[in-house]
Design a protein around this motif. Structure first.
Motif, PDB file in Angstrom:
ATOM      1  N   UNK A 190       1.723 -38.817 -15.476  1.00  0.00           N
ATOM      2  CA  UNK A 190       2.167 -37.538 -16.018  1.00  0.00           C
ATOM      3  C   UNK A 190       3.647 -37.576 -16.386  1.00  0.00           C
ATOM      4  N   UNK A 191       4.460 -38.213 -15.537  1.00  0.00           N
ATOM      5  CA  UNK A 191       5.898 -38.320 -15.812  1.00  0.00           C
ATOM      6  C   UNK A 191       6.133 -39.131 -17.083  1.00  0.00           C
ATOM      7  N   UNK A 192       5.404 -40.252 -17.219  1.00  0.00           N
ATOM      8  CA  UNK A 192       5.570 -41.117 -18.393  1.00  0.00           C
ATOM      9  C   UNK A 192       5.140 -40.398 -19.668  1.00  0.00           C
ATOM     10  N   UNK A 193       4.038 -39.668 -19.608  1.00  0.00           N
ATOM     11  CA  UNK A 193       3.577 -38.926 -20.780  1.00  0.00           C
ATOM     12  C   UNK A 193       4.591 -37.836 -21.142  1.00  0.00           C
ATOM     13  N   UNK A 194       5.138 -37.173 -20.133  1.00  0.00           N
ATOM     14  CA  UNK A 194       6.130 -36.129 -20.398  1.00  0.00           C
ATOM     15  C   UNK A 194       7.365 -36.705 -21.091  1.00  0.00           C
ATOM     16  N   UNK A 195       7.813 -37.874 -20.650  1.00  0.00           N
ATOM     17  CA  UNK A 195       8.982 -38.512 -21.265  1.00  0.00           C
ATOM     18  C   UNK A 195       8.681 -38.966 -22.690  1.00  0.00           C
TER      19      UNK A 195
END
Length: 223
Positions: A190-195
């Protein structure tokens, strides 16, 4: 590079998985034809090393079924050096053929040749709407503007582009990009997709990465 190894002999499988891993590949090792088909349809591989003499479903039938849906490069392994077997394998869709016993250095060289062929067949530019990923230059642009990504963000973007329109689960994304089993307590995906969204979506009027609640993410153009 992600390889699928289908080899039922324990010693041979351990030897190949270890050697390929030490050579920089991510290797999934299975021992049956059914497992080979399941893995090949569940994950995305750069090449498949397929032993002909697999239990339950042999290598002949495995590649026959694989070629109905995909063209992943396949290296056949066999204990029989017969011209009719070579011809049969090639006609079914094998890209190369290696007879046991073989030197690991030769197998490694053949795998690398298959991977180079696969890259040559792949288009140099992956596109969706006004987003472009130039593979050879490792350059990403949207609406003509350069977008700078980290190595993991770039790998994540390529996964989305190569499977655009397909809903990808967090488990699949974690396996393909990080080579890890997804832990529900970990929000790395989720963090990677958000970035990634912050770089390729938020500065522009039309988002391309969409959340599918309860399932994962999809990259597609929506009106």
């Amino acid at each position: 590079m992600h390889l699928l190894l289908a080899e039922d002999e324990q010693h041979a499988g351990e030897y190949l998985a270890k050697g390929l891993g030490e050579s920089g590949f991510v290797v999934d090792w299975v021992k049956t034809g059914r497992d080979a088909l399941h893995q090949a349809h569940s994950s995305e591989y750069d090449a498949i090393i397929l032993d002909v003499g697999l239990p339950d479903i042999d290598g002949w039938e495995v590649i026959k079924r694989l070629r109905q849906t995909q063209q992943t490069p396949v290296l056949f392994l066999t204990a029989r050096d017969r011209i009719e077997d070579r011809v049969r394998g090639l006609e079914l869709g094998a890209d190369d053929y290696l007879v046991k016993p073989y030197a690991f250095s030769e197998l490694l060289a053949r795998v690398r040749v298959l991977l180079r062929r696969g890259k040559q067949q792949e288009t140099d530019i992956l596109t969706l709407s006004d987003l472009e990923a130039h593979l050879l230059r490792r350059r990403v642009e949207r609406a003509g503007q350069r977008v700078d990504l980290t190595a993991k963000e770039y790998a994540l973007l390529l996964l989305f582009l190569r499977r655009r329109g397909e809903v990808l689960s967090r488990t699949l994304i974690a396996e393909q990009v990080w080579d890890m089993n997804f832990d529900s307590d970990t929000n790395v995906v989720d963090v990677a997709v958000r970035r990634l969204r912050a770089k390729i979506d938020e500065p522009f009027s039309r988002p391309l990465i969409h959340t599918v609640r309860g399932f994962g993410y999809v990259m597609e153009q929506r009106d």
